[in-house]
Each structure stands twice: as C-alpha cells, then as structure tokens.
Motif scaffolding. Structure first.
Motif, PDB file in Angstrom:
ATOM      1  N   GLU A   7       1.413  -0.823  -0.089  1.00 49.29           N
ATOM      2  CA  GLU A   7      -0.398   0.333   0.246  1.00 49.29           C
ATOM      3  C   GLU A   7       0.393   1.412   0.092  1.00 49.29           C
ATOM      4  O   GLU A   7       1.686   0.788   0.748  1.00 49.29           O
ATOM      5  N   PHE A   8       0.523   2.219  -0.651  1.00 47.69           N
ATOM      6  CA  PHE A   8       1.320   3.301  -1.048  1.00 47.69           C
ATOM      7  C   PHE A   8       0.396   4.356  -1.083  1.00 47.69           C
ATOM      8  O   PHE A   8      -0.760   4.376  -1.403  1.00 47.69           O
ATOM      9  N   ARG A   9       0.811   5.417  -0.383  1.00 48.34           N
ATOM     10  CA  ARG A   9      -0.025   7.115  -0.823  1.00 48.34           C
ATOM     11  C   ARG A   9       0.995   7.588  -1.675  1.00 48.34           C
ATOM     12  O   ARG A   9       2.193   8.196  -1.765  1.00 48.34           O
ATOM     13  N   SER A  10       0.056   8.407  -2.548  1.00 46.97           N
ATOM     14  CA  SER A  10       0.507   9.188  -4.059  1.00 46.97           C
ATOM     15  C   SER A  10       1.137  10.450  -3.047  1.00 46.97           C
ATOM     16  O   SER A  10       0.365  10.804  -2.181  1.00 46.97           O
ATOM     17  N   ASP A  11       1.765  11.614  -3.695  1.00 48.94           N
ATOM     18  CA  ASP A  11       2.021  12.783  -3.205  1.00 48.94           C
ATOM     19  C   ASP A  11       0.551  13.801  -2.543  1.00 48.94           C
ATOM     20  O   ASP A  11       0.142  14.380  -1.974  1.00 48.94           O
ATOM     21  N   LYS A  12      -0.661  13.273  -3.031  1.00 46.68           N
ATOM     22  CA  LYS A  12      -2.119  13.715  -3.426  1.00 46.68           C
ATOM     23  C   LYS A  12      -2.604  13.039  -2.443  1.00 46.68           C
ATOM     24  O   LYS A  12      -3.803  13.486  -2.079  1.00 46.68           O
ATOM     25  N   GLY A  13      -2.003  11.960  -1.868  1.00 51.59           N
ATOM     26  CA  GLY A  13      -2.949  11.168  -0.466  1.00 51.59           C
ATOM     27  C   GLY A  13      -3.465  10.519  -1.335  1.00 51.59           C
ATOM     28  O   GLY A  13      -4.732   9.713  -1.141  1.00 51.59           O
ATOM     29  N   ILE A  14      -3.524   9.886  -3.070  1.00 50.45           N
ATOM     30  CA  ILE A  14      -4.583   8.715  -3.349  1.00 50.45           C
ATOM     31  C   ILE A  14      -3.981   7.385  -2.612  1.00 50.45           C
ATOM     32  O   ILE A  14      -2.822   7.604  -2.163  1.00 50.45           O
ATOM     33  N   LYS A  15      -5.113   6.526  -2.102  1.00 48.05           N
ATOM     34  CA  LYS A  15      -3.841   5.371  -1.646  1.00 48.05           C
ATOM     35  C   LYS A  15      -4.353   3.993  -2.633  1.00 48.05           C
ATOM     36  O   LYS A  15      -4.870   3.769  -3.738  1.00 48.05           O
ATOM     37  N   LEU A  16      -2.950   3.697  -3.335  1.00 49.23           N
ATOM     38  CA  LEU A  16      -2.436   3.110  -4.299  1.00 49.23           C
ATOM     39  C   LEU A  16      -2.237   1.208  -3.941  1.00 49.23           C
ATOM     40  O   LEU A  16      -1.050   1.442  -2.851  1.00 49.23           O
ATOM     41  N   GLU A  17      -2.001   0.780  -4.646  1.00 46.55           N
ATOM     42  CA  GLU A  17      -0.751  -0.233  -4.474  1.00 46.55           C
ATOM     43  C   GLU A  17       0.042  -0.021  -5.507  1.00 46.55           C
ATOM     44  O   GLU A  17      -0.372  -0.007  -7.182  1.00 46.55           O
ATOM     45  N   VAL A  18       1.236  -0.143  -4.965  1.00 49.31           N
ATOM     46  CA  VAL A  18       2.421  -0.811  -5.400  1.00 49.31           C
ATOM     47  C   VAL A  18       2.519  -2.212  -5.925  1.00 49.31           C
ATOM     48  O   VAL A  18       2.929  -2.617  -4.650  1.00 49.31           O
ATOM     49  N   ASP A  19       3.009  -2.710  -6.960  1.00 48.25           N
ATOM     50  CA  ASP A  19       3.632  -4.363  -6.684  1.00 48.25           C
ATOM     51  C   ASP A  19       4.657  -4.047  -7.882  1.00 48.25           C
ATOM     52  O   ASP A  19       5.285  -3.122  -8.676  1.00 48.25           O
ATOM     53  N   GLY A  20       5.596  -4.767  -7.865  1.00 48.90           N
ATOM     54  CA  GLY A  20       6.989  -4.538  -8.257  1.00 48.90           C
ATOM     55  C   GLY A  20       8.074  -5.601  -8.154  1.00 48.90           C
ATOM     56  O   GLY A  20       7.877  -6.837  -6.799  1.00 48.90           O
ATOM     57  N   ILE A  30      19.240  -1.413  -2.938  1.00 49.46           N
ATOM     58  CA  ILE A  30      18.321  -2.431  -3.482  1.00 49.46           C
ATOM     59  C   ILE A  30      18.127  -1.064  -4.816  1.00 49.46           C
ATOM     60  O   ILE A  30      18.036   0.234  -4.762  1.00 49.46           O
ATOM     61  N   GLU A  31      17.669  -2.059  -6.119  1.00 52.63           N
ATOM     62  CA  GLU A  31      17.722  -0.842  -7.066  1.00 52.63           C
ATOM     63  C   GLU A  31      15.653  -1.638  -7.262  1.00 52.63           C
ATOM     64  O   GLU A  31      15.926  -3.015  -8.246  1.00 52.63           O
ATOM     65  N   ILE A  32      15.326  -1.173  -7.667  1.00 55.29           N
ATOM     66  CA  ILE A  32      13.310  -0.779  -8.540  1.00 55.29           C
ATOM     67  C   ILE A  32      14.027  -1.520  -9.792  1.00 55.29           C
ATOM     68  O   ILE A  32      14.455  -0.912 -10.452  1.00 55.29           O
ATOM     69  N   THR A  33      13.723  -2.939  -9.983  1.00 55.02           N
ATOM     70  CA  THR A  33      13.877  -2.922 -11.582  1.00 55.02           C
ATOM     71  C   THR A  33      12.271  -3.331 -12.255  1.00 55.02           C
ATOM     72  O   THR A  33      12.252  -3.015 -13.317  1.00 55.02           O
ATOM     73  N   GLU A  34      11.239  -2.707 -11.377  1.00 61.62           N
ATOM     74  CA  GLU A  34       9.828  -3.055 -12.188  1.00 61.62           C
ATOM     75  C   GLU A  34       8.926  -2.367 -11.443  1.00 61.62           C
ATOM     76  O   GLU A  34       8.847  -3.316 -10.124  1.00 61.62           O
ATOM     77  N   SER A  35       8.014  -2.110 -11.689  1.00 58.85           N
ATOM     78  CA  SER A  35       7.238  -2.045 -10.672  1.00 58.85           C
ATOM     79  C   SER A  35       5.616  -1.441 -11.974  1.00 58.85           C
ATOM     80  O   SER A  35       5.538  -0.889 -12.685  1.00 58.85           O
ATOM     81  N   ILE A  36       4.706  -1.792 -10.516  1.00 61.75           N
ATOM     82  CA  ILE A  36       2.987  -0.866 -11.369  1.00 61.75           C
ATOM     83  C   ILE A  36       2.395  -0.763 -10.260  1.00 61.75           C
ATOM     84  O   ILE A  36       2.000  -1.445  -9.328  1.00 61.75           O
ATOM     85  N   ALA A  37       1.484   0.297 -10.601  1.00 64.88           N
ATOM     86  CA  ALA A  37       0.484   1.020  -9.294  1.00 64.88           C
ATOM     87  C   ALA A  37      -0.855   1.029 -10.123  1.00 64.88           C
ATOM     88  O   ALA A  37      -0.848   1.476 -11.411  1.00 64.88           O
ATOM     89  N   TRP A  38      -1.730   0.731  -9.521  1.00 62.46           N
ATOM     90  CA  TRP A  38      -2.639   1.339  -9.622  1.00 62.46           C
ATOM     91  C   TRP A  38      -3.337   1.549  -8.387  1.00 62.46           C
ATOM     92  O   TRP A  38      -3.156   1.810  -7.137  1.00 62.46           O
ATOM     93  N   ARG A  39      -5.460   2.806  -8.231  1.00 59.39           N
ATOM     94  CA  ARG A  39      -5.403   2.999  -7.720  1.00 59.39           C
ATOM     95  C   ARG A  39      -6.140   2.207  -6.223  1.00 59.39           C
ATOM     96  O   ARG A  39      -6.433   0.904  -6.852  1.00 59.39           O
ATOM     97  N   THR A  52       0.793   6.470 -12.554  1.00 57.57           N
ATOM     98  CA  THR A  52       2.029   6.449 -12.851  1.00 57.57           C
ATOM     99  C   THR A  52       2.433   7.341 -11.641  1.00 57.57           C
ATOM    100  O   THR A  52       2.481   8.417 -11.381  1.00 57.57           O
ATOM    101  N   LEU A  53       3.323   7.156 -11.203  1.00 53.38           N
ATOM    102  CA  LEU A  53       4.770   7.189  -9.986  1.00 53.38           C
ATOM    103  C   LEU A  53       5.265   8.682 -10.842  1.00 53.38           C
ATOM    104  O   LEU A  53       6.118   8.830 -11.482  1.00 53.38           O
ATOM    105  N   THR A  54       5.328   9.846  -9.472  1.00 51.70           N
ATOM    106  CA  THR A  54       5.967  11.261 -10.135  1.00 51.70           C
ATOM    107  C   THR A  54       7.785  10.896  -9.105  1.00 51.70           C
ATOM    108  O   THR A  54       7.390   9.528  -9.123  1.00 51.70           O
ATOM    109  N   ASP A  55       8.422  12.128  -9.977  1.00 52.18           N
ATOM    110  CA  ASP A  55       9.779  11.004  -9.048  1.00 52.18           C
ATOM    111  C   ASP A  55       9.799  11.198  -7.367  1.00 52.18           C
ATOM    112  O   ASP A  55      10.715  10.149  -7.367  1.00 52.18           O
ATOM    113  N   SER A  56       9.252  11.885  -7.392  1.00 54.52           N
ATOM    114  CA  SER A  56       9.097  12.708  -5.308  1.00 54.52           C
ATOM    115  C   SER A  56       8.752  10.934  -5.114  1.00 54.52           C
ATOM    116  O   SER A  56       8.901  10.370  -4.099  1.00 54.52           O
TER     117      SER A  56
END
Length: 80
Positions: A7-20, A30-39, A52-56
């Motif tokens: 579970e991950f919160r975007s900078d705008k507070g949107i609750k996301l699931e990120v798999d990778g 570590i180096e994140i080699t692949e990931s995908i996120a959605w609400r 799409t995750l922002t740089d921050s």
C-alpha cells in the motif's frame, strides 16, 4: 528476483497498490527493477488504468522499501 506488493500513498493522498521487483545491489542498497501502480480500489480490476508515479513518489517508494525490514528478509536464491 525478490518482489513486493505494498500500500502506498501518492503525494496527493491517493491510496495506491504498488507491485514490483527489485534486486539487491549491496548490503544496504536495492534497485527497483519493475513496478506497476494503480488506485487501491482498482487493484483487482485488470482493465483499470495504471497510475504513474512522480519522481518524488518514486524516491519515497524506494525509501520506504529500504526502511521496511521485510525487504531484507531473503534467502540465497534472491541474491544475483
């Protein structure tokens, strides 16, 4: 290759699931080699658009993974 689902919160507070996937670069790196996120509410909907995750957000995701003790639980098959 080790994987993660979190579970991950975007900078705008949107609750996301990120798999990778990530790889260990060294003792404390570590180096994140692949990931995908959605609400979060769309996590079981295969037709849902990706987020799409922002740089921050990428930086924060990396920091969260680095700080998570579960990231460092691995066996010899996880290290490449």
């Amino acid at each position: 290759m080790p994987s993660f689902t979190r579970e991950f919160r975007s900078d705008k507070g949107i609750k996301l699931e990120v798999d990778g996937y990530f790889r260990y670069e060294g003792m404390n790196s570590i180096e994140i080699t692949e990931s995908i996120a959605w609400r979060w509410e769309d996590r079981d909907n295969l037709a849902a658009p990706n987020y799409t995750l922002t740089d921050s957000e990428w930086d924060r995701l990396h920091e969260e993974l680095m700080a998570d003790p579960h990231t460092w639980e691995y066996d010899d098959d996880d290290v490449y």
